[in-house]
Design an enzyme around this catalytic site. Structure first.
Site, PDB file in Angstrom:
ATOM      1  N   GLU A 215       0.826  -1.206   0.000  1.00 18.00           N
ATOM      2  CA  GLU A 215       0.000   0.000   0.000  1.00 18.00           C
ATOM      3  C   GLU A 215       0.858   1.252   0.000  1.00 18.00           C
ATOM      4  O   GLU A 215       0.325   2.359  -0.019  1.00 18.00           O
ATOM      5  CB  GLU A 215      -0.903   0.029   1.246  1.00 18.00           C
ATOM      6  CG  GLU A 215      -2.173  -0.795   1.072  1.00 18.00           C
ATOM      7  CD  GLU A 215      -1.895  -2.262   0.817  1.00 18.00           C
ATOM      8  OE1 GLU A 215      -1.200  -2.901   1.629  1.00 18.00           O
ATOM      9  OE2 GLU A 215      -2.354  -2.783  -0.211  1.00 18.00           O
ATOM     10  N   ASN A 299      -0.387  -7.452  -4.046  1.00 16.25           N
ATOM     11  CA  ASN A 299      -0.975  -6.580  -5.069  1.00 16.25           C
ATOM     12  C   ASN A 299       0.072  -5.696  -5.739  1.00 16.25           C
ATOM     13  O   ASN A 299       1.103  -5.384  -5.143  1.00 16.25           O
ATOM     14  CB  ASN A 299      -2.038  -5.693  -4.437  1.00 16.25           C
ATOM     15  CG  ASN A 299      -1.461  -4.815  -3.339  1.00 16.25           C
ATOM     16  OD1 ASN A 299      -0.956  -5.311  -2.333  1.00 16.25           O
ATOM     17  ND2 ASN A 299      -1.487  -3.510  -3.530  1.00 16.25           N
ATOM     18  N   ASP A 341      -6.862  -4.979  -5.525  1.00 14.03           N
ATOM     19  CA  ASP A 341      -6.016  -5.287  -4.369  1.00 14.03           C
ATOM     20  C   ASP A 341      -6.177  -6.738  -3.959  1.00 14.03           C
ATOM     21  O   ASP A 341      -6.278  -7.065  -2.791  1.00 14.03           O
ATOM     22  CB  ASP A 341      -6.366  -4.372  -3.179  1.00 14.03           C
ATOM     23  CG  ASP A 341      -5.427  -4.591  -1.999  1.00 14.03           C
ATOM     24  OD1 ASP A 341      -5.913  -4.731  -0.857  1.00 14.03           O
ATOM     25  OD2 ASP A 341      -4.214  -4.658  -2.230  1.00 14.03           O
TER      26      ASP A 341
END
Lengths: 614, 182, 314
Positions: A215, A299, A341
């Site tokens: 992230e 991801n 994701d």
């Protein structure tokens, strides 16, 4: 010789008829295990060699195949209703406890969430204080780059040392006899947004560790450290040149779209692979016969897919590598050009299953994207891919190309809101590891039932800050329950039974030879179900949501114990562990509204529970 | 006949006059990039009085619609929403509730952004001009109603995940200003 | 000197040519009408002692006027419909170059997707196109309604947030064509210009190839520029700007990887020369008050180094 015995043992265990033949299985396994011990004596410490290893839990997945299956059957369907608390230990940390304790010989070892303290307990003194504790003192600032609560998913043990990762990116080795640090190696940099939460795996004297931070636009990798010295032996990146990803002449992916030069660069916009994600925060499995380690990549960097056209290799997929030098043997991408994701890091459970008239060496994997995959362990071919939850974001896996077929109308769009996309970003199943029972031949999958609304927005890469680019909010999937626990028949490709859960079933699963499966729910109940029928046989309220990985072991007194962490948190429970405000539906990247009632149903905690029959 | 006209004219003039202040835009602020401390210390007890040029801007921004709106734009642009979501929190604490770990006074929020905080708030010292930090301070306080509802932005072009800032009722901060963290 | 005349009646492409035709057609009809009307007016004013017409006569006159007006209007209608119908002959054309134009307050982000993901080019405010090839512009807006207007090439097309629209362009001769945002979009709407540079195909491909290259590595910079790079990375610039090949990857402001190759700054507001660049970097608000570029006061030496770096971003 070693290889043949292992294969023989596995064949004997896994091809046992699918009726309750616990004793045969146990005897067969015990016999094989003793042979293995004799041949591989150097792989066990002296203390452990004297005990039957079926009573131990030496790695978080129990074994290299990650089956989380205990051969102990003292606690069984007939008597589990009498299960009682034997002793407890409070970690004193009110954050999410996703770890698993390890049992080696007469000792239990565990690692807490940040600040990642390690404890050792002598099981001959149940309920007594820890034999030693060790504080690695990681940097407090690391809490600012941990996406999903400051969890730690457990340590690894090998040859008298305990290995674990600290949130601020160090791998630490502690001498288990004394509790003193043996070495520590810094591998990740929090100012780049990296952290470490995963449980290491020790294979052939190498400690395998990976980073977190998808992230934050980091570049993912798996590294191998020398277990004795902590020196970095090799690092395989998940994006970038073939040289960086340790892809060479041995690399033979099964599907055509995974073949080519430097795909880790060319399937991205120029330079974007540098923030490409593909972190390695899940569990690693190992097949000693094929000499392959298996792990998933997370991801791709920036959730917003319109910012990164291309397949985005090698993210959201599974690598098979040689543990010796990390060179890649094959790769399969669960979700090329991931849109949601859907990290590919979910555990890969290595099993041999009777398929098409023969026994096939496969791995089972319940992915975020909603499909339960069986892949051929040697080649990476998709043997089957069946949806195990509600999926409307894709139309299956193409048999010829192996690619996920996305649903055009559910693709996230910049500046637009796409509604009711299933599964949501936490996927049909997130990190919560499933278990496999060779008795039933089924997988036991704790998972989610969530859909989402998603809107693409601008995202800037600023090192050390989140790199997301979407607004998401989740809601319960069809049925209104937000989670479920499913028994899955991999050969038939369908669920046998499902237990609905109010909240996502965020804990790991444990299967035992007593015909039981254990898991916990986010309200704090730790439960035992009949592995065949799914009937609830026992439950216990632990006082805080259970998101840990349950284990089972044989104590020095010969009794069987079941242990699990209680302590709500993790990504799904951050509403409670982080005191978030649920008026904002996007809190914690989407959980704010869907988990707003969790605050009223559980509270923070941090306790290890150990259960036994009276 | 002339009286009502004059009255109306007077009213209009006064209305215009009061509105202008809240929409005023200082487009050429002279403050440099936020230096160490920026003249603001971490405590709200100032020996010899409240210092610094920034204190005036911080106070003025609490009632300035342009500043709050700019703060909202910067909140997303600088990835604040990546950790704090739209006020609900995530990696970072919630900003729309009444709980303030490090204090809710404008000077406290300014210090939090510029200096960072021990448990994971990064320091933006040297990365943001002072006047932009002041705008962010105004917006952050508006999320819990501490800065004016009349001037808080209400238009949300995203998928309406929370009530607009101008509809939030003020949450009295739970910890006193300047109280040390637990 | 900002290049480009922006003169709609000097068309450089088929769309603008068609629009110019429509204009001249209308002009011609209107001239005729004007002449006739003025003539009749003069006739009426200057002819003394003419007997008023009787009822039938007046009716005939009115009818004649009606018919002539209708003919004129029909002529205009035909010109308009035919012109509009053939305005976009590019549909179905082969070899179309696609460019994403993203309108922002108050600059234009341009993305060339290319044929493969690693061929993507991201730049700002300067749209290069090959001569003679149809160009499909996919228009979107990140904030408010803007409008894309390059008078020498085509009419206006709005960029509406949440609503994608497209338009075709083609330049039939090389040149620099000046465009402008044509829908009021905020404080600096007036300074939201765009340059369209039409060049031969080979030059265009060379430009694309150059745009794909990252910024020069540290070793390829002079010591002054190296110091400037440090200033860039350690200061406020990285919060908004991207320079490929460095850790700076923010997208709030224009991509600066090839800043020095552009002819103008600030969306056509200033020519890209040293003094203007210095003024823009240090005190943008005197150039474009209300724009999102904050003033960045720097000492003389720092200015010198930073500009050395920016000018190395060719």
């Amino acid at each position: 010789m070693h290889v043949a015995v292992t294969h023989g043992c596995r064949r004997e265990v896994n091809s046992a008829p699918l009726q309750s033949r616990s004793r045969t299985v146990q005897r067969g396994t015990a016999g094989c295990a003793l042979l293995l011990l004799a041949l591989a004596g150097c792989q066990r410490s002296a203390a452990a060699a004297s005990t039957d290893p079926t009573g131990e839990w030496p790695m978080v997945g129990k074994d290299y195949q990650n089956r989380r299956f205990s051969e102990l059957d003292q606690i069984a369907t007939a008597n589990v209703s009498k299960l009682k608390v034997a002793w407890t230990f409070s970690t004193g940390i009110p954050k999410g406890h996703e770890g698993a304790p390890l049992i080696v010989g007469d000792m239990m070892y565990l690692v807490t969430p940040f600040p990642n303290r390690a404890y050792a307990f002598d099981l001959r003194n149940p309920g007594g204080p820890p034999k030693w504790s060790y504080e690695p003192q990681p940097s407090a600032a690391a809490q600012g780059v941990a996406c999903c609560d400051v969890v730690n998913r457990g340590p690894a043990f090998w040859q008298g040392k305990l290995y674990f990762n600290t949130l601020d990116g160090q791998t630490v080795a502690v001498d288990t006899a004394t509790g003193k640090e043996a070495w520590r190696t810094r591998l990740a940099e929090i100012n780049q947004g990296e952290s470490m939460t995963m449980a290491p795996l020790v294979v052939k004297g190498k400690v395998l560790v990976g980073n977190s931070g998808g992230e934050f636009g980091v570049r993912g990798w798996l590294a191998a450290l020398n277990a004795a010295s902590g020196k970095l032996l090799w690092r395989a990146y998940s994006t970038g040149s073939d040289a960086d990803c340790l892809i060479g002449p041995d690399f033979h992916p099964f599907y055509a779209h995974d073949r080519g030069r430097d795909l880790g660069i060319h399937t991205w916009p120029p330079d974007h692979w540098r923030q490409g994600g593909g972190t390695v925060w899940g569990f690693v499995s190992y097949d000693p016969t094929l000499d392959l380690i298996y792990y998933g990549t997370a991801n791709p960097g920036v959730w917003n897919p319109e910012m990164r056209p291309g397949d985005n290799k090698w993210t959201a997929g599974i690598f098979a590598r040689r543990p010796e030098d990390g060179r890649a043997v094959w790769f399969y991408q669960w979700s090329a050009h991931d849109l949601y994701d859907h990290d590919g890091i979910n555990e890969n459970v290595l099993v041999d299953l009777p398929m098409g008239g023969r026994t096939r060496a496969v791995l089972g994997h319940a992915d975020r994207n909603g499909y339960f995959y069986l892949l051929d362990r040697a080649t990476g071919e998709v043997v089957s891919a069946k949806p195990f939850a509600t999926v409307n974001s894709s139309h299956g896996v193409d048999g010829k190309t192996g690619r996920l077929i996305p649903a055009e109308e559910k693709k996230p769009r910049q500046g637009r809101v796409v509604r009711n996309v299933c599964p949501a970003a936490p996927g049909a199943k997130d990190w919560q590891p499933m278990a496999f029972s060779p008795q039933t031949g089924w997988f036991y999958i704790p998972h989610n039932n969530l859909c989402e609304d998603i809107e693409g927005v601008d995202a800037s890469y600023i090192a050390g800050t989140p790199y997301i680019g979407v607004n998401v909010r989740y809601h319960a999937g069809p049925g209104g329950n937000r989670g479920a626990f499913t028994a899955w028949d991999p050969v038939a490709g369908k669920a046998v039974w499902t237990v609905s859960e109010t909240f996502p079933a965020w804990s790991g699963a444990l299967a035992t030879a007593g015909g039981l499966v254990f898991y916990g729910d986010m309200e704090g109940w730790f439960k035992a179900l009949d592995a065949r029928t799914g009937v609830l046989l026992w439950k216990f309220q632990t006082g805080s949501g259970v998101i840990g990985q349950p284990i089972s072991y044989r104590g020095p007194d010969g009794k069987q114990y079941v242990a699990v962490f209680s302590g709500v948190g993790g990504w799904a429970g951050s509403v409670v562990s982080g005191d978030l405000d649920t008026r904002d539906a996007t809190a914690s990247n989407g959980w704010g509204d869907v988990m707003k009632d969790l605050k009223g149903r559980t509270s923070k905690g941090g306790t290890l529970y150990v259960f036994a029959l009276p | 006949m002339k009286m009502p006209v004059a009255a109306v004219a007077l009213l209009a003039a006064s209305a215009l006059g009061s509105g202008c202040k809240h929409e005023s835009r200082d487009l050429r602020p002279t403050e440099a990039v936020s230096k160490a401390g920026g003249g603001v210390v971490l405590s709200t007890l100032f020996a010899g009085g409240v210092p610094g040029a920034i204190a005036g801007t911080l106070q003025a921004n609490q009632e300035n619609a342009y500043a709050m709106n700019e703060g909202k734009r910067l909140f997303d642009a600088y990835n604040c929403s990546g950790c704090h979501a739209h006020g609900g929190g995530g990696i970072g604490p919630a900003l729309m509730d009444a709980k303030w770990i490090y204090g809710s006074a404008p000077q406290n929020v300014y210090a939090t952004i510029v200096e960072g905080r021990p448990n994971g708030m990064p320091s933006f010292r040297g990365k943001l001009p002072d006047f932009q930090v002041a705008q962010l301070v105004a917006y952050v306080r508006s999320m819990s109603g501490l800065a004016g509802g009349l001037w808080a932005p209400g238009r949300n072009d995203s998928m309406q995940v929370k009530p607009g800032e101008n509809t939030v009722t003020m949450q009295s901060p739970v910890r006193a200003e300047g109280a040390p963290p637990p | 000197m900002i290049p480009g005349s922006g003169y709609a009646l000097a068309p450089a492409g088929p769309q603008a040519a068609r629009l110019a035709q429509v204009f001249w057609g209308f002009f011609a009809v209107c001239v005729v009408v004007y002449v006739v009307v003025v003539a009749l007016l003069l006739l009426g004013v200057l002819r003394p002692g003419a007997a008023p017409l009787d009822e039938a006569g007046r009716l005939r006159l009115v009818a004649l006027g009606g018919v002539l007006t209708a003919v004129a209007l029909v002529a205009l209608l035909v010109i308009s419909i035919r012109g509009g119908h053939e305005l976009n002959p590019m549909r179905g054309a082969k070899d179309v170059l696609t460019v994403h134009v993203i309108g922002r307050q108050w600059w234009w982000e341009l993305r060339y997707p290319g044929t493969a993901p690693d061929q993507q080019v991201v730049t700002a405010n300067e749209l290069h196109i090959p001569v003679g090839r149809p160009v499909l512009l996919e228009l979107e807006s990140r904030d408010v309604i803007h409008s894309f207007w390059v008078p020498e090439l085509h009419g206006k097309r709005d960029l509406v947030p949440g609503h994608d629209s497209t338009t075709y362009l083609q330049a039939d001769r090389p040149g620099v064509f000046r465009g402008q945002c044509a829908e009021f979009c905020g404080a600096q709407h007036a300074q939201m210009g765009i340059l369209v540079i039409a060049e031969p195909e080979s030059d265009f491909q060379a430009w694309l190839a150059a745009e794909r290259r990252p910024a020069p590595p540290v070793s390829g910079l002079t010591p002054d520029a190296q110091r400037g790079r440090e200033l860039f990375l350690r200061g406020t610039c990285v919060m908004c700007h991207r320079v490929a090949g460095t850790p700076a990857g923010a997208t709030m402001g224009p991509d600066l990887t090839h800043l020095a190759s552009r002819r103008t700054l600030a969306a056509g507001s200033l020519p890209n020369v040293h003094e203007h660049l210095r003024r823009w970097v240090t005190d943008a608000q005197t150039v474009k008050p209300g724009s999102h570029m904050p003033p960045t006061p720097l000492g003389t030496e720092d200015q010198h180094s930073l500009l050395a770096f920016l000018e190395a971003l060719r």
